[in-house]
Design an enzyme around this catalytic site. Structure first.
Site, PDB file in Angstrom:
ATOM      1  N   HIS A   3      11.441  14.870  50.589  1.00  0.00           N
ATOM      2  CA  HIS A   3      12.468  15.125  49.578  1.00  0.00           C
ATOM      3  C   HIS A   3      13.117  13.815  49.128  1.00  0.00           C
ATOM      4  O   HIS A   3      13.078  12.799  49.838  1.00  0.00           O
ATOM      5  CB  HIS A   3      13.535  16.064  50.141  1.00  0.00           C
ATOM      6  CG  HIS A   3      14.238  15.506  51.347  1.00  0.00           C
ATOM      7  ND1 HIS A   3      15.249  14.564  51.257  1.00  0.00           N
ATOM      8  CD2 HIS A   3      14.058  15.752  52.666  1.00  0.00           C
ATOM      9  CE1 HIS A   3      15.665  14.258  52.467  1.00  0.00           C
ATOM     10  NE2 HIS A   3      14.963  14.955  53.340  1.00  0.00           N
ATOM     11  N   HIS A 146      10.083  17.151  55.014  1.00  0.00           N
ATOM     12  CA  HIS A 146      11.027  16.220  55.619  1.00  0.00           C
ATOM     13  C   HIS A 146      10.287  15.166  56.437  1.00  0.00           C
ATOM     14  O   HIS A 146       9.082  15.259  56.648  1.00  0.00           O
ATOM     15  CB  HIS A 146      12.010  16.989  56.508  1.00  0.00           C
ATOM     16  CG  HIS A 146      12.652  18.149  55.805  1.00  0.00           C
ATOM     17  ND1 HIS A 146      13.835  18.036  55.112  1.00  0.00           N
ATOM     18  CD2 HIS A 146      12.248  19.442  55.659  1.00  0.00           C
ATOM     19  CE1 HIS A 146      14.144  19.209  54.587  1.00  0.00           C
ATOM     20  NE2 HIS A 146      13.192  20.075  54.893  1.00  0.00           N
TER      21      HIS A 146
END
Length: 201
Positions: A3, A146
């Site tokens: 992200h 992540h």
């Protein structure tokens, strides 16, 4: 893809899965640059962690490339247990480098805090990779997730010791490119980003 930069990255706060941390303005720009690069690639499927910073990243990407996305909990951020809400540097100062120990598979201190073991992260990420290899041959799948799920994917391909995994930093909104041939994955790229980012960030 990891992200884009989020508030927790700037403030070095451990937010884990459950505290909402949104993309910063810089994070949105990082993702927009990545989205422009991805327009040159056929993206057949986008799967995303349920966490808001990953969802916001996927929304920017999908708007640019003209596709939708699906949530997949196998891409979740790690469960940080009692460490949620704490400052990264304060944790290291008070308890030592628990984040290096995280890659050691089983650590009693981490277990006492309720932190998800790295073996668990690897198991769920491996499940996703195996499913992709079986069901999506010759298709390009973008996973928005992540830091540690990406390290878990890398560690299923390369035999890296805990120190190497800890030192391997995955940049926000960068891509880690895995190629699958006959059910076997190889690592084609890590921290792939627009060229200007290597100079200015």
């Amino acid at each position: 893809m990891r992200h884009g930069q989020a508030d927790n990255n700037v403030n070095r706060i451990l937010v884990g899965r459950h505290i909402e941390s949104h993309l910063t303005e810089q994070g949105r720009k990082q993702v927009e640059y990545a989205a422009k690069d991805l327009k040159n690639v056929q993206i057949d499927r986008v799967v995303v962690s349920p966490v808001i910073r990953a969802v916001e990243t996927a929304e920017i990407i999908c708007k640019e490339v003209g596709t939708g996305y699906e949530i997949d909990e196998r891409l979740y951020e790690i469960e940080l247990g009692k460490l949620v809400g704490m400052n990264f540097d304060e944790v290291v100062s008070k308890y030592g480098n628990l984040f290096l120990k995280f890659y050691d598979e089983h650590d009693p201190a981490l277990e006492s805090f309720g932190v998800e073991p790295f073996t668990s992260v690897k198991k769920r990420v491996k499940s996703l990779l195996e499913e992709a290899a079986e069901k999506h041959v010759d298709r390009n799948i973008l996973c928005v997730t992540h830091l540690d799920p990406i390290k878990a994917a890398i560690s299923t391909i390369l035999e890296l010791n805990p120190e190497a995994l800890y030192r391997w930093h995955i940049r926000n909104a960068s891509m880690t490119i895995l190629r699958q041939d006959d059910g076997l994955y190889s690592l084609s790229g890590v921290n792939v980003m627009s060229m200007h980012r290597y100079v200015h960030e």
